[in-house]
Design an enzyme around this catalytic site. Structure first.
Site, short mmCIF file in Angstrom:
data_model
loop_
_atom_site.label_atom_id
_atom_site.label_comp_id
_atom_site.label_asym_id
_atom_site.label_seq_id
_atom_site.Cartn_x
_atom_site.Cartn_y
_atom_site.Cartn_z
N GLU A 296 0.73 -1.18 -0.03
CA GLU A 296 -0.35 0.07 0.03
C GLU A 296 0.97 1.23 -0.04
O GLU A 296 0.44 2.25 -0.43
CB GLU A 296 -1.07 -0.03 1.03
CG GLU A 296 -2.11 0.93 1.08
CD GLU A 296 -3.25 0.61 2.25
OE1 GLU A 296 -4.37 0.47 1.70
OE2 GLU A 296 -2.92 0.72 3.10
N HIS A 317 8.78 -26.74 1.31
CA HIS A 317 8.23 -27.91 0.55
C HIS A 317 7.40 -27.52 -0.35
O HIS A 317 7.17 -28.19 -1.31
CB HIS A 317 7.56 -28.80 1.92
CG HIS A 317 8.70 -29.56 2.81
ND1 HIS A 317 9.08 -30.55 2.40
CD2 HIS A 317 9.04 -29.04 3.66
CE1 HIS A 317 9.99 -30.93 3.27
NE2 HIS A 317 9.69 -30.11 4.25
N LYS A 428 -13.69 1.86 -2.22
CA LYS A 428 -14.78 2.13 -1.17
C LYS A 428 -15.98 2.91 -1.55
O LYS A 428 -17.16 2.54 -1.21
CB LYS A 428 -14.05 2.93 -0.18
CG LYS A 428 -12.77 2.03 0.49
CD LYS A 428 -12.18 2.95 1.55
CE LYS A 428 -11.02 2.44 2.21
NZ LYS A 428 -10.20 3.26 3.20
#
Length: 438
Positions: A296, A317, A428
């Site tokens: 950000e 792994h 938003k």
């Protein structure tokens, strides 16, 4: 030119594996390190004049009484405290909470004896919320609502849902006991919520953005609830900031070296991804905090690298094959905690496992950390190692401050503003639009 940093720091950073074939040329690294000088001068000035309050947080003690007061309010009669926040209002606190005695990736931490369990309901998932409410004894559950702006939809939705759950459980006449809040000193929705139920509120630092707020009450109140030493956290941060304030050359500033390395690899070696691989379960949430901080703060104007996280040895792994033989577009920060000799020692009855006889669990973990870092180097993958002899509050405070400063200095080298996030606002606005249409 220095490629390793320790001195008074509670960790050792070694950048040598990022220089040379597959990485950054030493000359280019040195040039970029020199180019951090104006940023260091600027940070000293911002500390002196107070224009960047983040830099004053490590030395502050005047806010401890308020934090202790809110923690005491939440702790009284509580078996559980639920933190309602998202992103920067939660991730730093979660990273600190993982230092506590028992911390699960699911978000619950159990601290010192007598401390309540602390749950982080960061993500807005109704299934998770309802299951947790059903599992808790709401009569002994408290809620800490955290939002810098006081208008963040997710924690507000959760706060009102918690209020309804408490009321349904018969605690509607005693809501003040069940809530506390941290938000800016403005007339905002979180503050109005707290005032309506009679709950105490303390002020979020107005000049410290959420993703940089871990050293403020946002990170330290949950830490206090778990019995962690908030002063030691800040003292660790002080040790990382001190060389900058003392006017040290970039060579002697660990975050400046880290920033030069990261930016140089992105610009010169086509590195697109910055991976933190930590050989400790207690650093799992730290990696998630770093991921938001780096993404950000720097993902602007077509610039930035993708932050990714992993935990060793499990992710060696699942991921190491790609790291070693896939695209050479990643840089690695491999972190270890002093674990050699720790844990149970084993004796086997299988000759094929003789290499494990007499070894402690921590010996194997340490060997795998070193082997992974060396294998990355041998395959010309740029790797930085950070070794933390003792992972305690001081060390965690230092690591948090290191990466906040590294991010700010990297932003200077890239020519972007690390403190805004303009692209996020569009989503938003649309979310509110779609919600209104339902």
């Amino acid at each position: 030119m220095s490629t390793s940093h320790t001195g008074s720091l509670p960790y050792l950073q070694d950048l040598s594996g990022s220089l040379g074939p597959g990485g950054l040329s030493p000359d280019r690294f040195e040039a970029l390190l020199d180019a951090t000088s104006p940023a260091l001068v600027g940070l000293r000035q911002q500390h002196e004049d107070g224009s960047l309050p983040l830099l004053r947080m490590p030395e502050r003690r005047d806010d401890m009484a308020d934090m202790e007061r809110i923690a005491a309010h939440l702790r009284e009669g509580a078996t559980d405290v639920v933190v309602l926040g998202i992103g920067g209002s939660s991730l730093g606190a979660k990273a600190l909470a993982q230092l506590a005695y028992d911390a699960t990736p699911a978000g619950t931490s159990t601290g010192a004896v007598g401390s309540p369990r602390v749950h982080f309901l960061e993500n807005l998932d109704p299934h998770t919320f309802e299951r947790l409410m059903a599992a808790l004894d709401l009569s002994t559950t408290r809620f800490l609502v955290v939002s810098k702006s006081g208008g963040t939809a997710e924690p507000l939705m959760q706060a009102y849902a918690a209020k309804a759950a408490l009321t349904a459980a018969g605690a509607g006449d005693d809501l003040a006991r069940h809530f506390a809040a941290i938000t800016e000193p403005t007339d905002n929705a979180v503050r109005r919520f707290a005032q309506a139920v009679g709950a105490p509120v303390i002020d979020h630092e107005t000049g410290v953005g959420g993703r940089f707020s871990v050293l403020t009450n946002v990170g330290l109140v949950p830490a206090l609830l778990l019995g962690l030493d908030a002063t030691a956290i800040r003292e660790g941060a002080t040790r990382v900031l001190a060389p900058i304030l003392d006017g040290a050359a970039p060579d002697d500033v660990a975050p400046a070296a880290g920033a030069a390395m990261q930016v140089g690899l992105a610009e010169d070696a086509a590195i697109a991804t910055s991976i933190i691989l930590a050989y400790s379960d207690r650093l799992e949430r730290f990696g998630l905090w770093y991921r938001q901080l780096w993404a950000e703060s720097l993902g602007k104007d077509g610039k930035g690298t993708l932050p990714a996280t992993g935990i060793g040895p499990v992710d060696q792994h699942s991921q190491l094959q790609l790291y070693l033989a896939g695209p050479a577009d990643k840089a690695y920060t491999v972190m270890s905690v002093g674990c050699a000799g720790a844990g149970p020692r084993v004796a086997t009855d299988d000759p094929a496992l003789a290499y494990l006889d007499g070894k402690a669990m921590g010996d194997l973990l340490d060997a795998e950390f070193r082997a992974t870092a060396e294998t990355l180097r041998a395959n010309k993958r740029p790797v930085r190692t950070i070794d933390i002899p003792v992972l305690d509050e001081t060390a965690m405070g230092a690591l948090l401050m290191h990466f906040m400063l590294e991010t700010i200095i990297a932003a200077h080298l890239m020519g972007v503003d690390p403190f805004d996030q303009p692209a996020v606002e569009q989503g938003k606005v649309l979310a509110r639009k779609y919600l209104g249409e339902m």
